[in-house]
Design a protein around this motif. Structure first.
Motif, PDB file in Angstrom:
ATOM      1  N   THR A 142       3.945  15.966  36.476  1.00  0.00           N
ATOM      2  CA  THR A 142       4.971  14.949  36.723  1.00  0.00           C
ATOM      3  C   THR A 142       5.186  14.766  38.215  1.00  0.00           C
ATOM      4  O   THR A 142       5.225  13.638  38.727  1.00  0.00           O
ATOM      5  N   LEU A 143       5.327  15.862  38.929  1.00  0.00           N
ATOM      6  CA  LEU A 143       5.540  15.809  40.372  1.00  0.00           C
ATOM      7  C   LEU A 143       4.313  15.252  41.087  1.00  0.00           C
ATOM      8  O   LEU A 143       4.435  14.481  42.047  1.00  0.00           O
ATOM      9  N   ALA A 144       3.134  15.625  40.638  1.00  0.00           N
ATOM     10  CA  ALA A 144       1.904  15.124  41.258  1.00  0.00           C
ATOM     11  C   ALA A 144       1.827  13.602  41.164  1.00  0.00           C
ATOM     12  O   ALA A 144       1.497  12.915  42.143  1.00  0.00           O
ATOM     13  N   ARG A 145       2.127  13.052  39.999  1.00  0.00           N
ATOM     14  CA  ARG A 145       2.076  11.593  39.829  1.00  0.00           C
ATOM     15  C   ARG A 145       3.144  10.906  40.687  1.00  0.00           C
ATOM     16  O   ARG A 145       2.880   9.873  41.315  1.00  0.00           O
ATOM     17  N   GLU A 146       4.337  11.473  40.695  1.00  0.00           N
ATOM     18  CA  GLU A 146       5.430  10.878  41.460  1.00  0.00           C
ATOM     19  C   GLU A 146       5.116  10.848  42.952  1.00  0.00           C
ATOM     20  O   GLU A 146       5.309   9.827  43.624  1.00  0.00           O
ATOM     21  N   TRP A 158      -0.575  23.764  41.728  1.00  0.00           N
ATOM     22  CA  TRP A 158      -0.296  25.198  41.845  1.00  0.00           C
ATOM     23  C   TRP A 158       0.873  25.499  40.911  1.00  0.00           C
ATOM     24  O   TRP A 158       2.019  25.260  41.235  1.00  0.00           O
ATOM     25  N   ASN A 159       0.551  25.982  39.725  1.00  0.00           N
ATOM     26  CA  ASN A 159       1.559  26.220  38.704  1.00  0.00           C
ATOM     27  C   ASN A 159       2.471  27.382  39.083  1.00  0.00           C
ATOM     28  O   ASN A 159       2.245  28.084  40.072  1.00  0.00           O
ATOM     29  N   ARG A 160       3.500  27.584  38.286  1.00  0.00           N
ATOM     30  CA  ARG A 160       4.404  28.718  38.446  1.00  0.00           C
ATOM     31  C   ARG A 160       4.366  29.569  37.188  1.00  0.00           C
ATOM     32  O   ARG A 160       3.950  29.135  36.122  1.00  0.00           O
ATOM     33  N   PRO A 274      17.124  15.913  30.816  1.00  0.00           N
ATOM     34  CA  PRO A 274      15.715  15.548  30.667  1.00  0.00           C
ATOM     35  C   PRO A 274      15.158  14.933  31.946  1.00  0.00           C
ATOM     36  O   PRO A 274      14.924  13.723  32.045  1.00  0.00           O
ATOM     37  N   VAL A 275      14.947  15.764  32.948  1.00  0.00           N
ATOM     38  CA  VAL A 275      14.483  15.329  34.270  1.00  0.00           C
ATOM     39  C   VAL A 275      13.273  16.172  34.660  1.00  0.00           C
ATOM     40  O   VAL A 275      13.022  17.227  34.063  1.00  0.00           O
ATOM     41  N   PRO A 276      12.491  15.725  35.665  1.00  0.00           N
ATOM     42  CA  PRO A 276      11.361  16.539  36.123  1.00  0.00           C
ATOM     43  C   PRO A 276      11.808  17.952  36.457  1.00  0.00           C
ATOM     44  O   PRO A 276      12.865  18.179  37.021  1.00  0.00           O
ATOM     45  N   GLY A 277      10.984  18.885  36.120  1.00  0.00           N
ATOM     46  CA  GLY A 277      11.333  20.297  36.218  1.00  0.00           C
ATOM     47  C   GLY A 277      11.563  20.810  34.814  1.00  0.00           C
ATOM     48  O   GLY A 277      10.653  21.395  34.204  1.00  0.00           O
ATOM     49  N   PRO A 278      12.758  20.599  34.243  1.00  0.00           N
ATOM     50  CA  PRO A 278      12.968  20.978  32.841  1.00  0.00           C
ATOM     51  C   PRO A 278      11.995  20.304  31.878  1.00  0.00           C
ATOM     52  O   PRO A 278      11.541  20.927  30.919  1.00  0.00           O
ATOM     53  N   LEU A 279      11.661  19.034  32.133  1.00  0.00           N
ATOM     54  CA  LEU A 279      10.701  18.363  31.261  1.00  0.00           C
ATOM     55  C   LEU A 279       9.348  19.066  31.288  1.00  0.00           C
ATOM     56  O   LEU A 279       8.649  19.122  30.276  1.00  0.00           O
ATOM     57  N   ASP A 280       8.977  19.607  32.457  1.00  0.00           N
ATOM     58  CA  ASP A 280       7.685  20.267  32.583  1.00  0.00           C
ATOM     59  C   ASP A 280       7.715  21.685  32.021  1.00  0.00           C
ATOM     60  O   ASP A 280       6.713  22.164  31.487  1.00  0.00           O
ATOM     61  N   VAL A 281       8.841  22.381  32.157  1.00  0.00           N
ATOM     62  CA  VAL A 281       8.939  23.754  31.652  1.00  0.00           C
ATOM     63  C   VAL A 281       9.200  23.769  30.153  1.00  0.00           C
ATOM     64  O   VAL A 281       8.547  24.491  29.399  1.00  0.00           O
ATOM     65  N   ILE A 282      10.161  22.973  29.702  1.00  0.00           N
ATOM     66  CA  ILE A 282      10.582  22.994  28.300  1.00  0.00           C
ATOM     67  C   ILE A 282       9.823  21.973  27.465  1.00  0.00           C
ATOM     68  O   ILE A 282       9.249  22.299  26.427  1.00  0.00           O
ATOM     69  N   GLY A 283       9.825  20.714  27.930  1.00  0.00           N
ATOM     70  CA  GLY A 283       9.157  19.659  27.179  1.00  0.00           C
ATOM     71  C   GLY A 283       9.676  19.572  25.756  1.00  0.00           C
ATOM     72  O   GLY A 283      10.881  19.591  25.511  1.00  0.00           O
ATOM     73  N   ASN A 284       8.762  19.522  24.788  1.00  0.00           N
ATOM     74  CA  ASN A 284       9.128  19.464  23.375  1.00  0.00           C
ATOM     75  C   ASN A 284       9.046  20.828  22.696  1.00  0.00           C
ATOM     76  O   ASN A 284       9.128  20.915  21.468  1.00  0.00           O
ATOM     77  N   ASN A 285       8.892  21.880  23.484  1.00  0.00           N
ATOM     78  CA  ASN A 285       8.773  23.217  22.907  1.00  0.00           C
ATOM     79  C   ASN A 285      10.132  23.696  22.382  1.00  0.00           C
ATOM     80  O   ASN A 285      11.172  23.409  22.994  1.00  0.00           O
TER      81      ASN A 285
END
Length: 333
Positions: A142-146, A158-160, A274-285
């Motif tokens: 998400t951050l890369a595209r933005e 570079w993931n975390r 539902p913003v970048p960051g939480p969307l990438d960590v949590i998503g639909n999980n």
């Protein structure tokens, strides 16, 4: 490899950037690499405006150049756009050395939201800083595209991850002795974290804040029903994550939010916007709830299985992230 990391974010600061860097450095050393961080502790400093615990180095350029020449690095990584980062960038360009950088703070979004200053100015500065390098590391797709849409170049992932040995269920969930359910937030107590969105919520049980920062005394006086417990680190911090029933993460301007992974590793689900960051960590999980109604998200999290949160966190490996970091570096020939 000899890897030089000049960084304005370094111990004794306590934040996600420092944790990510220090953990990566530890894994790099375990792999046999020689890593030299250059932090503000090497220089005369002044406190950052509004953040006295953050020290800014005074005139670090000459000393950084001397260290570079003595250490003779095979690669340089500059993570932060502060005085040390600017000096290291200048020294690398002067020597014709390639270097990499990474993105950690959404200055533009914060300035626009809280200071009513156009986001274009800080993003232009960050673009100037990072585009001079040979690789720009970001945490999420998400951050890369933005950032690519904003004109940033040479973007690399570079993931975390999370230290699942440090952050794990320890079987001591009742030590706080507070009415349940317990809703917790962990992090800097400051305006840019949007903490009041959590503090204002009408929730049953108890609200707990673990951390310190410039707004601590203000919020403590304004919200006497909230338990402000100060900084905690290491295994002690893991106990607080586990003791909570829900981790409430109100920040809207995170690049990722490492604390969310730490909470999940301790078995505690995450409620967030539902913003970048939480969307990438949590998503639909099924390990958290993302909703613009943060209260509803927090209450819904009470239904989530804690074992599922722990299992999900185990999929985030620091060893894999460190390998990504290594592969992204730009060797100095």
């Amino acid at each position: 490899m000899r890897i030089l990391i000049p960084t304005d974010a370094w111990t004794p600061q306590i934040n996600g950037v420092v944790r990510a860097l220090s953990t990566t450095i530890a894994h790099l050393r375990d792999m046999g690499h020689e890593v030299l961080p250059i932090g503000p502790d090497r220089f005369r400093t002044v406190p950052a405006p509004s953040y006295p615990e953050v020290r800014l180095a005074l005139f670090p350029g000459r000393e950084i150049g001397r260290i570079m020449d003595g250490f003779r690095p095979h690669a340089v990584h500059i993570p932060v756009e502060g005085p040390i980062g600017l000096a290291a960038r200048r020294q690398c360009l002067k020597r014709g050395w390639p270097f990499t950088t990474s993105f950690h703070t959404r200055f533009g979004d914060y300035f626009a939201q809280n200071l009513h200053i156009s986001a274009a100015v800080p993003y232009a500065f960050q673009r100037w800083f990072h585009n001079a390098g040979s690789g720009f590391m970001v945490q999420t797709d998400t951050l890369a595209r933005e950032l690519a849409a904003r004109g940033f170049r040479n973007i690399k992932r570079w993931n975390r991850a999370v230290d699942t040995e440090l952050f794990q269920p320890l079987g001591d969930r009742d030590f706080l002795n507070l009415p349940r359910p317990i809703f917790i937030n962990v992090g800097r107590v400051s305006a840019e974290k949007n903490l009041e969105a959590f503090l204002k919520l009408d929730l049953p049980g108890s609200k707990v804040v673990v951390g310190d920062g410039p707004q601590l005394s203000t919020y403590r006086a304004r919200y006497p029903d909230v338990h402000f417990l100060g900084y905690r680190t290491g295994p002690d911090l893991a106990r607080y994550f586990e003791a909570a029933d829900v981790f409430v993460f109100p920040s809207r301007f995170e690049t990722l939010g490492l604390v969310s992974l730490e909470s999940l590793a301790c078995g505690t689900p995450v409620a967030a916007f539902p913003v970048p960051g939480p969307l990438d960590v949590i998503g639909n999980n099924p390990v958290g709830v993302l909703c613009e109604d943060l209260r509803a998200a927090a209450l819904k999290c009470l239904e989530i299985d804690r074992a599922t949160c722990r299992s999900y966190a185990l999929t985030f490996s620091w060893r894999k992230c460190t390998k990504e970091f290594l592969d992204n570096l730009a060797p100095i020939h």
